[in-house]
Design a protein around this motif. Structure first.
Motif, PDB file in Angstrom:
ATOM      1  N   PHE A  65       0.877  -1.167   0.000  1.00 27.60           N
ATOM      2  CA  PHE A  65       0.000   0.000   0.000  1.00 27.60           C
ATOM      3  C   PHE A  65       0.913   1.215   0.000  1.00 27.60           C
ATOM      4  O   PHE A  65       1.463   1.588   1.022  1.00 27.60           O
ATOM      5  N   ARG A  66       1.096   1.797  -1.168  1.00 31.18           N
ATOM      6  CA  ARG A  66       2.068   2.880  -1.299  1.00 31.18           C
ATOM      7  C   ARG A  66       1.537   3.971  -2.212  1.00 31.18           C
ATOM      8  O   ARG A  66       0.701   3.718  -3.105  1.00 31.18           O
ATOM      9  N   LEU A  67       2.011   5.209  -1.972  1.00 28.83           N
ATOM     10  CA  LEU A  67       1.680   6.347  -2.823  1.00 28.83           C
ATOM     11  C   LEU A  67       2.640   6.355  -4.009  1.00 28.83           C
ATOM     12  O   LEU A  67       3.855   6.366  -3.830  1.00 28.83           O
ATOM     13  N   THR A  68       2.083   6.320  -5.229  1.00 28.81           N
ATOM     14  CA  THR A  68       2.931   6.247  -6.428  1.00 28.81           C
ATOM     15  C   THR A  68       2.940   7.528  -7.260  1.00 28.81           C
ATOM     16  O   THR A  68       3.868   7.733  -8.053  1.00 28.81           O
ATOM     17  N   TYR A  69       1.880   8.398  -7.090  1.00 29.12           N
ATOM     18  CA  TYR A  69       1.808   9.590  -7.935  1.00 29.12           C
ATOM     19  C   TYR A  69       0.984  10.651  -7.222  1.00 29.12           C
ATOM     20  O   TYR A  69       0.035  10.338  -6.489  1.00 29.12           O
ATOM     21  N   GLY A  76       4.413  14.568  -9.795  1.00 30.96           N
ATOM     22  CA  GLY A  76       5.599  13.795  -9.441  1.00 30.96           C
ATOM     23  C   GLY A  76       5.255  12.356  -9.124  1.00 30.96           C
ATOM     24  O   GLY A  76       4.157  12.037  -8.662  1.00 30.96           O
ATOM     25  N   ASN A  77       6.216  11.468  -9.419  1.00 33.13           N
ATOM     26  CA  ASN A  77       6.096  10.055  -9.053  1.00 33.13           C
ATOM     27  C   ASN A  77       6.731   9.842  -7.679  1.00 33.13           C
ATOM     28  O   ASN A  77       7.783  10.409  -7.371  1.00 33.13           O
ATOM     29  N   PHE A  78       6.099   9.008  -6.876  1.00 32.49           N
ATOM     30  CA  PHE A  78       6.572   8.751  -5.524  1.00 32.49           C
ATOM     31  C   PHE A  78       6.603   7.246  -5.269  1.00 32.49           C
ATOM     32  O   PHE A  78       5.999   6.451  -6.000  1.00 32.49           O
ATOM     33  N   ASP A  79       7.315   6.869  -4.244  1.00 30.26           N
ATOM     34  CA  ASP A  79       7.326   5.475  -3.767  1.00 30.26           C
ATOM     35  C   ASP A  79       7.350   5.529  -2.237  1.00 30.26           C
ATOM     36  O   ASP A  79       8.374   5.313  -1.604  1.00 30.26           O
ATOM     37  N   ILE A  80       6.172   5.824  -1.650  1.00 25.34           N
ATOM     38  CA  ILE A  80       6.057   6.036  -0.202  1.00 25.34           C
ATOM     39  C   ILE A  80       5.192   4.927   0.383  1.00 25.34           C
ATOM     40  O   ILE A  80       4.013   4.801   0.045  1.00 25.34           O
ATOM     41  N   GLU A 130      -1.055   2.451  -4.924  1.00 25.60           N
ATOM     42  CA  GLU A 130      -1.004   1.058  -5.380  1.00 25.60           C
ATOM     43  C   GLU A 130      -1.259   0.166  -4.167  1.00 25.60           C
ATOM     44  O   GLU A 130      -0.586   0.279  -3.142  1.00 25.60           O
ATOM     45  N   ILE A 131      -2.237  -0.753  -4.299  1.00 29.51           N
ATOM     46  CA  ILE A 131      -2.564  -1.640  -3.188  1.00 29.51           C
ATOM     47  C   ILE A 131      -2.681  -3.063  -3.721  1.00 29.51           C
ATOM     48  O   ILE A 131      -3.402  -3.339  -4.677  1.00 29.51           O
ATOM     49  N   ARG A 132      -1.907  -3.977  -3.128  1.00 29.02           N
ATOM     50  CA  ARG A 132      -1.887  -5.385  -3.554  1.00 29.02           C
ATOM     51  C   ARG A 132      -1.897  -6.268  -2.307  1.00 29.02           C
ATOM     52  O   ARG A 132      -1.381  -5.895  -1.258  1.00 29.02           O
TER      53      ARG A 132
END
Length: 394
Positions: A268-272, A339-343, A374-376
């Protein structure tokens, strides 16, 4: 023939039966008063003959074989060893003795301890008697003696009855002495056994976990709660966007979705994100951060709110770090930032309903705030199993 004296003691216990449970003080007092008022009637029933009709009454209890014994340690050790392996019978009253013996034998740390000093007169007196014993022999002439005093017998009966009042009892006592003591203090300790056991959780996870594209969100649970923003869920992406057309304003929107089992969530992360001019995030009531072009990453995380305040007749933005900022940042920070993120944001999730709150602040013209997550979920999640080694131990 030497005269003997026979004492027969009959103990009759006549008790008022009270229901065991939680009662209030008034009910207890009423019951106690009722028992006391009937005391005279009940006491007339206390007699030797009636005592013999009580369950388990006997003139020869099993313990009578130990009466007069000088080896109390031997009697105690015998009962400890016997009760250690004894099994319960159908008679619950008969089981009580071994239950009490086992309880006292296995709980020495709860007993009152009396440490004795080596110089205590009781201990030193015994030692002096032993150490100063003299050799020699004692003789006594044996002969026949005739007595004319008749044998004397007496029968004594003791009847008691107890009121239904609280009673106090004291557990056994352990006496600690040093090696000079002339008795076997270690008999009890040698009969005890310390047993250690553990209860622990075993978590087993696959070496190479994989993720399901369906994600960990319950299908159909994603919805907009308040505000003018919109949200879509196209597995595995959750995308929320809000357009603001008012100038110098602050608007909020909330979204909800359901997670059935958070332990199955692998990602579960912030991507954009895009924002013009300010975007604040709160997940499940916990403040996350602020997005704005003039702020670096450290400043974006060191925030606690996103509000518009007035100072000196002008409107400013307060993000809780002690500074005030213009609602419309100066060029080149006044445009749309993307912006693209990976948080990683798994720590903000919870089982059941999850809430995301959008806070958008716009300066001039129109503004926007968007965040994509994004959630998987794991296709083969970890398993948990409690191992309890203490089961079955008394």
């Amino acid at each position: 023939m030497k005269p003997t004296r026979k004492f027969v003691a009959t103990l009759t216990l006549f008790a008022l039966a009270l229901s065991i449970g939680q009662v209030n003080a008034d009910a207890h007092s009423d019951g106690l008063e009722l028992g006391k008022n009937n005391l005279n009637k009940l006491s007339s029933k206390v007699s030797n003959s009636n005592a013999q009709t009580m369950p388990h009454y006997t003139n020869n209890p099993p313990q009578s074989q130990n009466f007069g014994s000088s080896d109390l340690f031997g009697v105690g050790v015998s009962r400890i060893n016997t009760c250690k392996t004894a099994t319960h019978g159908s008679d619950q009253v008969a089981n009580q003795e071994c239950d009490a013996v086992n309880f006292l034998a296995k709980n020495p740390e709860n007993r009152t301890k009396f440490p004795l000093n080596p110089n205590d007169p009781i201990i030193s007196g015994i030692g002096d008697t032993i150490n100063n014993a003299n050799g020699g022999s004692a003789t006594e002439a044996c002969g026949t003696k005739t007595t004319t005093t008749p044998d004397i017998y007496a029968t004594e009966v003791c009847n008691e009855y107890n009121l239904s009042e609280p009673k106090m009892c004291t557990m056994g006592q352990v006496v600690n002495v040093d090696a000079k003591a002339n008795f076997q203090c270690n008999v009890t300790s040698n009969a005890l056994e310390n047993i250690n056991c553990d209860k622990y959780l075993v978590v087993t996870c696959p070496a190479n976990p994989s993720f399901c594209n369906a994600g960990g969100i319950t299908p159909g649970s994603v919805q907009q709660s308040t505000g003018s923003a919109s949200i879509t869920f196209s597995p595995p992406y959750l995308d929320a966007i809000q357009v603001i057309n008012t100038q110098g304003r602050r608007e909020t929107s909330t979204f909800t979705f359901n997670v059935a089992d958070i332990s199955k969530i692998g990602v579960f992360r912030l991507t954009y994100a895009q924002y013009d001019n300010w975007l604040g995030l709160r997940i499940n009531g916990r403040w996350v951060r602020v997005f704005m072009g003039a702020l670096n990453e450290a400043q974006s995380w060191a925030t606690s709110k996103l509000d518009i305040v007035t100072s000196g007749g002008r409107a400013y933005v307060d993000i809780g770090n002690g500074s005030l900022y213009g609602v419309e940042p100066y060029y080149p920070y006044g445009g749309i930032y993307r912006g693209n993120f990976d948080i990683d944001m798994k720590t903000y999730l919870q089982n059941g309903t999850n809430t995301i709150e959008f806070i958008v602040v716009n300066g001039t013209y129109s503004g926007v705030g968007e965040a994509k997550f994004e959630i998987r979920e794991f296709c083969n999640p970890c398993t948990q199993n409690w191992v309890d080694q203490c089961l079955g131990m008394v």
